[in-house]
Write a protein that holds these residues in place. Structure first.
Motif, PDB file in Angstrom:
ATOM      1  N   ASN A  53       9.733  -5.328   4.281  1.00 37.05           N
ATOM      2  CA  ASN A  53       9.093  -6.643   4.317  1.00 37.05           C
ATOM      3  C   ASN A  53       8.419  -6.957   2.979  1.00 37.05           C
ATOM      4  N   TYR A  54       7.793  -5.954   2.382  1.00 35.45           N
ATOM      5  CA  TYR A  54       7.165  -6.152   1.057  1.00 35.45           C
ATOM      6  C   TYR A  54       8.219  -6.509   0.012  1.00 35.45           C
ATOM      7  N   ASN A  73       5.051   8.483  -6.482  1.00 37.65           N
ATOM      8  CA  ASN A  73       4.935   7.288  -5.659  1.00 37.65           C
ATOM      9  C   ASN A  73       6.135   6.391  -5.950  1.00 37.65           C
ATOM     10  N   CYS A  74       6.360   5.394  -5.106  1.00 37.17           N
ATOM     11  CA  CYS A  74       7.451   4.449  -5.383  1.00 37.17           C
ATOM     12  C   CYS A  74       7.297   3.827  -6.765  1.00 37.17           C
ATOM     13  N   ASP A  75       6.067   3.455  -7.115  1.00 35.89           N
ATOM     14  CA  ASP A  75       5.883   2.780  -8.403  1.00 35.89           C
ATOM     15  C   ASP A  75       5.751   3.736  -9.578  1.00 35.89           C
ATOM     16  N   GLU A  86       6.642   2.091   8.977  1.00 36.85           N
ATOM     17  CA  GLU A  86       6.624   2.281   7.525  1.00 36.85           C
ATOM     18  C   GLU A  86       7.841   1.626   6.868  1.00 36.85           C
ATOM     19  N   MET A  87       9.010   1.804   7.487  1.00 35.72           N
ATOM     20  CA  MET A  87      10.218   1.210   6.918  1.00 35.72           C
ATOM     21  C   MET A  87      10.161  -0.312   7.001  1.00 35.72           C
ATOM     22  N   ASP A 129       0.827  -1.207   0.000  1.00 42.61           N
ATOM     23  CA  ASP A 129       0.000   0.000   0.000  1.00 42.61           C
ATOM     24  C   ASP A 129       0.863   1.259   0.000  1.00 42.61           C
ATOM     25  N   ILE A 130       1.914   1.279   0.801  1.00 40.68           N
ATOM     26  CA  ILE A 130       2.807   2.434   0.828  1.00 40.68           C
ATOM     27  C   ILE A 130       3.529   2.576  -0.509  1.00 40.68           C
TER      28      ILE A 130
END
Length: 304
Positions: free
Chosen positions: A169-170, A103-105, A163-164, A85-86
């Motif tokens: 983990n993702y 965003n990251c993506d 958050e980190m 999600d983040i």
């Protein structure tokens, strides 16, 4: 999901004849012939992408559906979902960790899963490692922090924060099944550098490519496209874009990203020359300063 190293291909003429088998669940093979189904899946992720070379490790990251079907603890699943999600909606932290419209993506397409689009799973199996760019051994959290500082022109979450933890983990989940520090070259890792352009990258040619191929999504002024207050296509320059410290501010990195991923939905359709030209044009525009700026552009570039 499947990880494997390809033997010398018997049919060298197409990606469909060169990619390896992937089926739902955990499968790991040292050598594999490719099934049509797995070839179809990978080809749909990266249309027109180069075929893997003999001996490369090809990994297709697991999906959220694979996560739900797994035997992992429910709390771990929750944290991994939170990381996803983040990653896909980093703008929820606008003004806290993110100071631009990305965003990251935005740079790591397909939630960080797509080959030749800076897939993030290799970081989970190659870090910690020495990085010449900052002359010390970097871990996964430090690399994530760098994305916040430069690509998102922001301030990273604290090491060890929720958050980190969720993001790391993702990323580790996406690498599930891949051995640590693999000896084989990782297929589709990063943004593989294109061959040098036949002609020196040119600003005016790049501007023309941008107007013809990019401006419909990113705007004539590079400010991106927002709908109902939500950014749909990110800014490529200006205050809402990445700063001069981001890896993609290097022309050779952006040229590779463009070649393999743009226009969106039509990857690998621009010529190498067009990719170099438009990258040169985009990265010639104004953007936020690198927070490590020493007061001298050449010195900062040389150091970082």
């Amino acid at each position: 999901m499947l990880d494997f190293r390809l033997p010398a291909p018997r049919v060298p003429h197409a990606l469909l004849a060169a990619l390896a088998s992937i089926l739902a669940g955990q499968v790991s093979l040292a050598q594999a012939e490719l099934s049509e189904e797995s070839a179809r899946i990978l080809a749909s992720m990266a249309p027109g992408a180069p075929a893997p070379s003999a001996g490369e490790l090809v990994h297709i990251p697991p999906t959220l559906e694979d996560l739900e079907a797994s035997s992992l603890h429910p709390e771990l699943k929750r944290v991994i979902r939170r990381g996803h999600d983040i990653f896909t909606n980093t703008q929820q932290y606008r003004g806290k960790y993110v100071y631009n419209e990305l965003n990251c993506d935005s740079c790591h397409l397909g939630a960080g899963r797509v080959p030749f689009s800076g897939p993030v799973w290799p970081a989970a199996v190659t870090l910690p490692d020495y990085r010449p760019k900052n002359d010390h051994v970097n871990n996964l959290e430090e690399r994530i922090a760098g994305c916040f500082s430069y690509s998102m022109n922001g301030q990273p979450p604290a090491y060890g924060s929720d958050e980190m933890l969720a993001l790391s983990n993702y990323i580790q989940w996406l690498a599930r099944g891949v051995p640590m520090y693999p000896d084989a070259k990782l297929y589709g890792r990063g943004y593989p550098r294109l061959a040098d352009a036949a002609e020196q990258p040119d600003y005016q040619r790049g501007k023309q490519v941008y107007q013809n191929q990019c401006s419909v999504c990113h705007g004539n002024d590079g400010a991106g496209l927002a709908t109902r207050g939500e950014m749909v296509f990110p800014p490529l320059w200006g205050d809402g874009s990445y700063n001069w410290g981001a890896g993609i501010s290097r022309v050779f990195t952006l040229a590779s990203f463009v070649k393999h991923n743009m226009p969106l939905g039509q990857p690998n359709t621009l010529s190498d020359q067009q990719a170099w030209d438009v990258a040169y044009y985009v990265d010639a525009q104004e953007r936020p300063q690198d927070p490590r700026y020493t007061g001298d552009v050449e010195e900062t570039r040389e150091r970082y």
